[in-house]
Design an enzyme around this catalytic site. Structure first.
Site, PDB file in Angstrom:
ATOM      1  N   LYS A 101      21.065 -40.028  22.236  1.00 55.32           N
ATOM      2  CA  LYS A 101      21.767 -38.871  21.681  1.00 55.32           C
ATOM      3  C   LYS A 101      22.694 -38.326  22.767  1.00 55.32           C
ATOM      4  CE  LYS A 101      20.474 -34.389  19.567  1.00 55.32           C
ATOM      5  NZ  LYS A 101      19.300 -33.613  19.099  1.00 55.32           N
ATOM      6  N   SER A 122      19.307 -32.308  14.389  1.00 58.85           N
ATOM      7  CA  SER A 122      20.587 -32.555  15.021  1.00 58.85           C
ATOM      8  C   SER A 122      20.781 -33.971  15.533  1.00 58.85           C
ATOM      9  CB  SER A 122      20.773 -31.574  16.178  1.00 58.85           C
ATOM     10  OG  SER A 122      19.806 -31.808  17.201  1.00 58.85           O
ATOM     11  N   SER A 160      14.605 -31.557  15.263  1.00 57.90           N
ATOM     12  CA  SER A 160      15.854 -32.315  15.301  1.00 57.90           C
ATOM     13  C   SER A 160      15.686 -33.815  15.472  1.00 57.90           C
ATOM     14  CB  SER A 160      16.758 -31.787  16.421  1.00 57.90           C
ATOM     15  OG  SER A 160      17.349 -30.571  16.026  1.00 57.90           O
TER      16      SER A 160
END
Lengths: 93, 486
Positions: free
Chosen positions: B89, B164, B188
């Site tokens: 990420k 996210s 997330s």
């Protein structure tokens, strides 16, 4: 979505009264938030303010809920903590 | 009798689990370069429509794959992720590579050193493919006003992948990589895993270092793998976990051998379940309630005992997490909020700015309630049970059209019950258990005692084998999606 900071309003018996009441709460929350952000030197752009205030109102409600929760931490003398170490930093510890 | 095809011949390379690929790498039937080229080819073919990747580091990936192959030929085995491709990420630093946080505020920021997660994967011989899309600063939303487009859900162009760690969910579901590393502050990693049909682990708080990763909420941030299978997650956690002097949040708890924990079954385990949080909530899809019941039946059939428990009200967990989250996230971003309000995405600004109004007394009250909730969870569940099996998301993925111009979206698009275990720090895993009538993935959440990821993996592995449908991939993603639909 993995997140949820929306505060859902409960349905009211008298819709007109509920609208008045919600407007008053919103107005109070806005005044309070403006004071706080003014103290921090932050101007919230007008076109973003609606979403910000919705989030702030939700947080106000949640903070009030937390104040009402009965836990055995209430009345801790002199702010003394029963924890050892920094387990605030280690909630899983 | 003809020779049986090897696992290598019978399976597309992206369908090999990390342990399966590792075995082939060690036997010499497969090279890391082949595995990496396969992943890069799929990214080149499929990602133009998925937008899972912000950056693909093709040259360095192939260099690292060649090094991994050289090491194995020389007899050096660096562990369960040796030679295996993965992606981060884009909140984690990797030396020499931009860390954008999907934000205009970080465009052009090139990391000078590795995050601890990246350093451990590199030392473990793993092969970094690049950086994955995220909601801005791991908080915003599925936005079109950021430097990069939002990731798409491979199961449906009309639905969001959640966030996210949105790129992580999309990349794993589409078979671009088996392993990604995400962050999970209130759900997330577990959210996109749930909505993309992947496995998402939020390890125990402090299991994985956040050094070199963007902070969102210092006492709620967790870091962990989002993968296709439970075995993939165990392998990744084995490499990235551990105390880190650079991150005082990391715990000194001993590391288990999580890959060895697999295959031990669930006989004798005591499983708690808490339908009071979701079963009577009209928001919960019936398929999810029945899916959890089916999962509990599977565990019972494998020799576990199942007992219903009553947890403290969900709303108290949620309020506690939201107040802590808001105060801490505002503290991180307050300077930019003051100086560069227009440089944030609209959703990000509207989600972080309200924290300006949290009083110190309310923050500290939330931290007191937090300790109480953790004790309640331990006394209610973990003093007598080994795991809690509960809801993860209450509905399948939200539609793009559910998201209005201003935050917040309607509750329908905010269906996760992940934040309680961010508040308490217990390990929690989002596991796929099939599909709803709308064809989208559903799952459940398995929660363990602090530092007992091993038992969580054992339970997840048994359920995955019976309910996980790991053979089923999104339909239609292997066609050329030129142009996308943004």
């Amino acid at each position: 979505m993995a997140t949820d900071d929306a505060g859902a309003a409960a349905p009211a018996a008298d819709p007109a009264a509920a609208v008045d009441s919600a407007a008053a709460v919103r107005s109070a929350a806005e005044a309070e938030f403006d004071t706080l952000t003014g103290r921090l030197g932050i101007d919230v752009p007008a076109d973003l303010k609606g979403g910000v205030l919705a989030g702030y109102q939700g947080l106000r409600d949640m903070a009030a809920l937390l104040r009402s929760v009965e836990t055995d931490h209430r009345g801790r003398p002199g702010g003394r903590d029963d924890r050892t170490g920094n387990d605030e930093e280690r909630p899983g510890a | 009798m003809p020779d049986m095809p090897s696992a290598r011949q019978a399976t597309a390379l992206h369908e090999l689990s990390v342990p399966e690929a590792g075995a082939l790498l060690r036997s010499g039937e497969l090279t890391s370069v082949e595995l990496t080229r396969h992943a890069l080819d799929r990214i080149a073919r499929l990602d133009p429509a998925l937008h899972a990747f912000i950056l693909v580091t093709e040259r360095t990936a192939l260099e690292r794959a060649e090094a991994a192959d050289r090491d194995l030929r020389a007899g050096t085995d660096r562990g369960p992720m040796h030679g295996i491709p993965y992606a981060l990420k884009d909140i984690f630093d990797a030396e020499g590579v931009p860390t954008t946080n999907a934000s205009w505020l970080r465009t052009g920021d090139v990391a000078r050193t590795d995050s601890t997660v990246e350093r451990r994967l590199r030392a473990g011989g793993a092969v970094g493919l690049g950086k994955l899309t995220t909601f801005e600063f791991a908080v915003g939303g599925p936005s079109f006003d950021l430097p990069v487009p939002p990731a798409r859900n491979p199961w449906s162009e009309e639905h969001v992948p959640s966030g996210s760690s949105s790129g992580s969910g999309a990349a794993v579901a589409a078979g671009l990589t088996r392993v990604t590393i995400g962050s999970d502050t209130s759900g997330s990693t577990r959210g996109p895993a749930f909505h993309c049909g992947a496995v998402g682990l939020k390890p125990t708080y402090g299991r994985v270092s956040g050094h070199g990763a963007q902070t969102l909420s210092r006492t709620l941030d967790h870091f962990g793998p989002l993968t296709w299978t439970v075995a993939d997650a165990a392998a990744a956690l084995q490499v990235i976990a551990g105390a880190d002097p650079a991150d005082p949040r990391t715990a000194g708890a001993p590391l288990d051998d999580w890959t060895a924990a697999l295959g031990r079954g669930v006989a004798g385990l005591r499983v708690a379940t808490s339908p009071g949080w979701y079963a009577d909530d009209p928001l919960t899809m019936p398929e999810i309630t029945t899916g959890i019941e089916r999962a509990l039946g599977v565990l019972g059939g494998h020799g576990a005992s199942v007992e219903e428990v009553t947890l403290p009200p969900y709303d108290v967990f949620n309020a506690c997490g939201r107040v802590v989250f808001a105060a801490e996230a505002f503290a991180v971003h307050q300077d930019d909020l003051r100086r560069h309000p227009r440089s944030f995405g609209r959703y990000t600004y509207q989600r972080v700015m309200p924290g300006a109004g949290i009083a110190a007394a309310d923050y500290l009250r939330a931290m007191d309630v937090r300790r109480w909730l953790k004790r309640q969870l331990d006394e209610t569940v973990f003093d007598r049970h080994d795991v809690l099996v509960t809801v993860c998301g209450q509905t399948t993925a939200a539609r793009w059209s559910d998201f209005p111009e201003n935050w917040p979206p309607p509750k329908l698009a905010n269906d996760m019950q992940t934040i309680p275990f961010s508040v308490t720090g217990h390990p929690a895993l989002s596991l796929p258990i099939g599909f709803a009538a709308d064809g989208l993935p559903i799952g459940l959440q398995i929660v363990g005692r602090a530092h007992d990821e091993a038992t969580v993996f054992r339970v997840a592995e048994v359920l995955e084998a019976e309910l996980g449908e790991r053979h089923r991939r999104p339909q239609g993603i292997d066609i050329d999606h030129t142009g996308g639909n943004s």
